[in-house]
Motif scaffolding. Structure first.
Motif, PDB file in Angstrom:
ATOM      1  N   VAL A  50      -4.961   3.022 -21.430  1.00  0.00           N
ATOM      2  CA  VAL A  50      -4.718   1.648 -21.851  1.00  0.00           C
ATOM      3  C   VAL A  50      -6.055   1.047 -22.297  1.00  0.00           C
ATOM      4  O   VAL A  50      -7.032   1.076 -21.549  1.00  0.00           O
ATOM      5  CB  VAL A  50      -4.117   0.814 -20.695  1.00  0.00           C
ATOM      6  N   MET A  51      -6.071   0.541 -23.530  1.00  0.00           N
ATOM      7  CA  MET A  51      -7.304  -0.025 -24.076  1.00  0.00           C
ATOM      8  C   MET A  51      -7.092  -1.504 -24.401  1.00  0.00           C
ATOM      9  O   MET A  51      -6.081  -1.864 -25.012  1.00  0.00           O
ATOM     10  CB  MET A  51      -7.735   0.763 -25.307  1.00  0.00           C
ATOM     11  N   VAL A  52      -8.029  -2.319 -23.959  1.00  0.00           N
ATOM     12  CA  VAL A  52      -7.956  -3.767 -24.185  1.00  0.00           C
ATOM     13  C   VAL A  52      -9.325  -4.269 -24.639  1.00  0.00           C
ATOM     14  O   VAL A  52     -10.337  -3.593 -24.465  1.00  0.00           O
ATOM     15  CB  VAL A  52      -7.522  -4.528 -22.904  1.00  0.00           C
ATOM     16  N   ASP A  53      -9.338  -5.472 -25.221  1.00  0.00           N
ATOM     17  CA  ASP A  53     -10.616  -6.022 -25.663  1.00  0.00           C
ATOM     18  C   ASP A  53     -11.473  -6.378 -24.450  1.00  0.00           C
ATOM     19  O   ASP A  53     -10.981  -6.717 -23.380  1.00  0.00           O
ATOM     20  CB  ASP A  53     -10.419  -7.226 -26.589  1.00  0.00           C
ATOM     21  N   HIS A  54     -12.781  -6.245 -24.642  1.00  0.00           N
ATOM     22  CA  HIS A  54     -13.740  -6.498 -23.564  1.00  0.00           C
ATOM     23  C   HIS A  54     -14.965  -7.167 -24.157  1.00  0.00           C
ATOM     24  O   HIS A  54     -15.532  -6.699 -25.142  1.00  0.00           O
ATOM     25  CB  HIS A  54     -14.146  -5.182 -22.897  1.00  0.00           C
ATOM     26  N   SER A  55     -15.352  -8.255 -23.560  1.00  0.00           N
ATOM     27  CA  SER A  55     -16.597  -8.914 -23.930  1.00  0.00           C
ATOM     28  C   SER A  55     -17.222  -9.453 -22.653  1.00  0.00           C
ATOM     29  O   SER A  55     -16.522  -9.754 -21.690  1.00  0.00           O
ATOM     30  CB  SER A  55     -16.348 -10.039 -24.942  1.00  0.00           C
ATOM     31  N   PRO A  56     -18.540  -9.549 -22.626  1.00  0.00           N
ATOM     32  CA  PRO A  56     -19.201 -10.041 -21.417  1.00  0.00           C
ATOM     33  C   PRO A  56     -18.684 -11.429 -21.032  1.00  0.00           C
ATOM     34  O   PRO A  56     -18.477 -12.286 -21.879  1.00  0.00           O
ATOM     35  CB  PRO A  56     -20.674 -10.096 -21.813  1.00  0.00           C
TER      36      PRO A  56
END
Length: 128
Positions: A50-56
């Motif tokens: 499962v891939m999702v957006d990631h940002s700090p």
């Protein structure tokens, strides 16, 4: 978006980010186990990534894990107990899918990947 590992690899090779959120299904290990006389089982492990957006996050909250968790819950509900079909095949079929654990999450620039493992077995019989 749901796709195969080949689709994922083509995006990575082309320096494209996968569409997010997305799910990729990839075969992992397989092992032939002896059954009783007349059949064998190919025990299989599958990775559902499962891939999702990631940002700090300035508050150090892992929002990617929260987003992935919701999708993983749906994936588990859909796959646990599900039996892959073999339409038109001479093979006997698969055992129901079982949850087999989680892999270590991987974070890259722009996305997080959360692998979930499932196992099944392909029952193989002869004509004798």
């Amino acid at each position: 978006d749901v796709g195969s590992f080949a689709k994922y690899q083509a995006q990575v090779d082309g320096n494209d980010y996968p569409p997010l959120p997305s799910i990729y299904v990839m075969p992992d290990e397989a092992e032939i186990t002896d059954g009783e006389t007349g059949y064998q089982v190919e025990e299989q492990l599958w990775i559902v990534s499962v891939m999702v957006d990631h940002s700090p996050d300035p508050l150090d909250v892992d929002t990617a894990a929260i987003k992935a968790g919701v999708i993983i819950e749906d994936v588990m509900a859909a796959l646990v107990g599900w039996r892959p079909e073999l339409n038109g095949s001479r093979l006997d079929g698969f055992k129901p899918m079982k949850y087999a654990g989680r892999g270590t999450p991987v974070y890259a620039q722009g996305f997080g990947e959360f692998p979930v493992l499932f196992s099944t077995g392909l029952v193989l019989t002869g004509n004798n």
